[in-house]
Design a protein around this motif. Structure first.
Motif, short mmCIF file in Angstrom:
data_model
loop_
_atom_site.label_atom_id
_atom_site.label_comp_id
_atom_site.label_asym_id
_atom_site.label_seq_id
_atom_site.Cartn_x
_atom_site.Cartn_y
_atom_site.Cartn_z
N ALA A 1 0.83 -1.20 0.00
CA ALA A 1 0.00 0.00 0.00
C ALA A 1 0.86 1.25 0.00
N ARG A 2 1.98 1.21 0.72
CA ARG A 2 2.86 2.37 0.76
C ARG A 2 3.63 2.51 -0.55
N TRP B 1 4.07 5.98 -5.58
CA TRP B 1 4.34 6.12 -7.02
C TRP B 1 3.34 7.04 -7.73
N ALA B 2 2.45 7.69 -7.00
CA ALA B 2 1.44 8.55 -7.64
C ALA B 2 2.09 9.59 -8.56
N HIS B 3 3.22 10.15 -8.11
CA HIS B 3 3.94 11.13 -8.95
C HIS B 3 4.29 10.53 -10.29
N TRP B 4 4.76 9.30 -10.29
CA TRP B 4 5.23 8.69 -11.53
C TRP B 4 4.08 8.28 -12.45
N ARG C 1 2.69 -4.66 -12.66
CA ARG C 1 1.47 -4.75 -13.45
C ARG C 1 0.41 -3.77 -12.93
N ARG C 2 0.39 -3.58 -11.62
CA ARG C 2 -0.58 -2.63 -11.06
C ARG C 2 -0.23 -1.19 -11.49
#
Length: 279
Positions: free
Chosen positions: A207-208, A213-216, A247-248
């Protein structure tokens, strides 16, 4: 999308014979970091087996050996380079980029050596450079100098994003080990070529990793809309869930850019009592 390796004891493909594990991995991801070549140049025949287990669109980002980048520091390593380039040649179009990971002590005063080395390299390969000296991330003048050298050679600058990893103290043995070994560098998100490469290190808590990785996801989606063809490698300290995470990440980017091709469906390794059928 890919990982730092193509086999791991926690992955289903590890149950296969060693010569089939890459074939299984290539059913999950379509790129891989070639880290083992840093420690020893493989035999040409071994590299040929890698090509035989992957399709022509599969991407290898293969690291130059340690004697070239760390021991000789790009000077006087002509024979080691010749042997390495001959060994990886069988990958053909799968050779997405040859990766120069430079030591943290390789700083602004060494950029001339990098420029000279890049000029000597054959134009039959693409090249990508990872630096770990803080001046290349904090001094605008040194950033520009390095970017100019790389641009002149058509080489990409590979960021290794450890920001999310170092955000809070480690909570597992694998994280504690990585805490001592991984570089702490500011995040860099600029692409120099139409084929940028990103290395992202998350945490053993999935989860962390996903939150970090939201920025990427934003950056990679933007690159795709610009017509670039990025390659992203997802790492965690123990890498136990790395293929699923890769994959996610791909799925999150595809939600932003629906025209992005899907990844292949992973193949289930056969049980001991079943015939081995991967394709």
């Amino acid at each position: 999308m890919g990982c730092a390796m193509w086999t791991h004891k926690a992955w289903p493909g590890h149950a296969l014979p060693p010569g089939e594990r890459l074939r299984w991995y290539a059913s999950c991801c379509n790129a891989v970091e070639g880290n083992t070549t840093f420690y020893a140049t493989p035999a040409r025949r071994t590299v040929q087996t890698w090509a035989e287990q992957t399709g022509p669109d599969f991407r290898f980002v293969v690291k130059l050996p340690k004697p070239i980048t760390h021991e000789r520091r790009l000077s006087g390593a002509e024979e080691e380079l010749r042997v390495f380039l001959d060994a990886v040649e069988p990958l053909g179009p799968r050779n997405h980029a040859l990766w120069l990971q430079l030591p943290g002590s390789f700083g602004p005063n060494d950029v001339g050596d990098l420029a000279a080395f890049l000029r000597r390299l054959p134009g039959t390969f693409r090249y990508a450079v990872e630096v770990r000296h803080r001046a290349f991330f904090e001094d605008p003048r040194e950033v520009r100098q390095l970017e100019q050298v790389l641009a002149a050679a058509g080489a990409e600058w590979v960021p290794f994003d450890t920001v999310a990893f170092f955000d809070t103290p480690p909570t597992s043995d694998a994280e504690r080990d990585a805490w001592l070994k991984k570089p702490r560098m500011p995040r860099r998100s600029a692409a120099l070529t139409d084929q940028p490469i990103v290395r992202y290190l998350g945490r053993d808590d999935s989860a962390r990793t996903v939150a970090g990785w939201a920025h990427w996801v934003d950056v990679v989606a933007g690159w795709l809309r610009e017509g670039r063809s990025p390659t992203v490698f997802v790492h965690t300290p123990d890498n136990a869930e790395a293929p699923e995470l890769a994959r996610r990440f791909h799925g999150e980017v595809r939600a932003r850019v629906p025209e992005l091709a899907t990844l292949p469906d992973p193949v289930e390794p056969a049980r001991d009592d079943e015939p081995l059928t991967l394709f």
